[in-house]
Design an enzyme around this catalytic site. Sequence first.
Site, short mmCIF file in Angstrom:
data_model
loop_
_atom_site.label_atom_id
_atom_site.label_comp_id
_atom_site.label_asym_id
_atom_site.label_seq_id
_atom_site.Cartn_x
_atom_site.Cartn_y
_atom_site.Cartn_z
N LYS A 13 0.81 -1.22 0.00
CA LYS A 13 0.00 0.00 0.00
C LYS A 13 0.85 1.27 0.00
CE LYS A 13 -1.33 -0.16 4.94
NZ LYS A 13 0.04 -0.04 5.38
N ARG A 88 -6.60 3.27 11.30
CA ARG A 88 -6.32 1.86 11.57
C ARG A 88 -7.23 1.29 12.65
NH1 ARG A 88 -0.57 2.09 9.89
NH2 ARG A 88 0.29 0.02 9.75
N ARG A 134 11.75 -6.92 2.00
CA ARG A 134 11.56 -5.48 1.84
C ARG A 134 12.75 -4.70 2.39
NH1 ARG A 134 6.14 -2.54 3.74
NH2 ARG A 134 6.70 -3.17 5.85
N ARG A 167 13.37 -2.29 7.84
CA ARG A 167 12.73 -1.61 8.97
C ARG A 167 12.86 -2.44 10.23
NH1 ARG A 167 6.77 0.22 7.01
NH2 ARG A 167 6.35 -0.57 9.09
N ARG A 178 1.82 -7.31 13.97
CA ARG A 178 1.20 -6.31 13.10
C ARG A 178 0.03 -6.92 12.32
NH1 ARG A 178 6.36 -4.68 10.01
NH2 ARG A 178 5.02 -3.37 8.73
P1 AMP Z 1 3.23 1.48 8.66
O1 AMP Z 1 4.44 2.15 8.12
O2 AMP Z 1 1.94 2.06 8.13
O3 AMP Z 1 3.27 -0.01 8.50
O4 AMP Z 1 3.21 1.79 10.23
C1 AMP Z 1 4.25 1.33 11.06
C2 AMP Z 1 3.82 1.33 12.52
O5 AMP Z 1 3.48 2.67 12.92
C3 AMP Z 1 2.58 0.52 12.86
O6 AMP Z 1 2.88 -0.84 13.05
C4 AMP Z 1 2.11 1.20 14.14
O7 AMP Z 1 2.91 0.84 15.25
C5 AMP Z 1 2.39 2.66 13.83
N1 AMP Z 1 1.25 3.33 13.18
C6 AMP Z 1 1.22 3.89 11.94
N2 AMP Z 1 0.01 4.42 11.67
C7 AMP Z 1 -0.75 4.18 12.76
C8 AMP Z 1 -2.11 4.45 13.10
N3 AMP Z 1 -2.94 5.08 12.24
N4 AMP Z 1 -2.56 4.05 14.32
C9 AMP Z 1 -1.74 3.43 15.21
N5 AMP Z 1 -0.47 3.12 14.94
C10 AMP Z 1 0.04 3.49 13.73
#
Ligand code: AMP
Length: 220
Positions: A13, A88, A134, A167, A178
């Site tokens: 995404k 989320r 990744r 990451r 996750r």
């Molecule tokens: P992502 O890069 O979107 O996979 O986000 C990485 C991490 O950031 C997630 O696993 C959460 O710990 C945190 N995170 C990002 N966006 C949110 C959100 N909208 N609500 C809560 N945690 C978030």
Amino acid sequence: MKLIFIGPPGSGKGTQAKRLAAQHGVPHISTGDMLREAIAGGTELGRQAAPIMASGALVSDELMLGIIDERLAKPDAQRGFILDGFPRTLVQAEKLDTIVGDSKGNGSGNGAGGLRVLQLLVPDEAIVKRISLRRSCPTCGAIYHLESAPPAVDTVCDREGAALIARPDDNETAVRKRLEAFHRQTLPVATFYKAKQLLREVDGVGPVDEVFERIEKSLS
Ligand code: AMP
């Protein structure tokens, strides 16, 4: 264009949202990227978010709502945006409605201020493998996949020449957590938008270009 991307971790995404944003001239707003920037910048927000993110759990709604409220108030987000990784949780989705919804009503009549939601469908089995391959550029944030979308040279960013990194939350334990958070907390968000008839579902399995075509078709 006001679009929300929903998809499990590693569904592509981020890659697709970036492309779509560039194509449509609207900002790509990734809450994950914003949190990673806060961590890199050593801010208070970063200090609070870092251990939670590393574990694979979700950062609190309270923190996230503050971040998104501020970001969506910026001038560049007034014409539209692509949200990647937000909302989320149902609490976040409901708050987003009040930010972009009725208060700024654009006459769409659905109470959601012209929002559209795209869900990328990728089965869990495909996720762990994708994530383990990744890598991203610590300088520009470009995302690579060592098998299907590798950089031209070794593990170096095509644009920056910086050494690519994995990451810290792309390890197996955090990925499992996750995925669990996605199923338990984020899938209800997809159901919430489905009930409002704002949701389009797109098959996220396949080469990046093909998935992008499917996305464009589903939005046209
Ligand atoms: P992502 O890069 O979107 O996979 O986000 C990485 C991490 O950031 C997630 O696993 C959460 O710990 C945190 N995170 C990002 N966006 C949110 C959100 N909208 N609500 C809560 N945690 C978030």
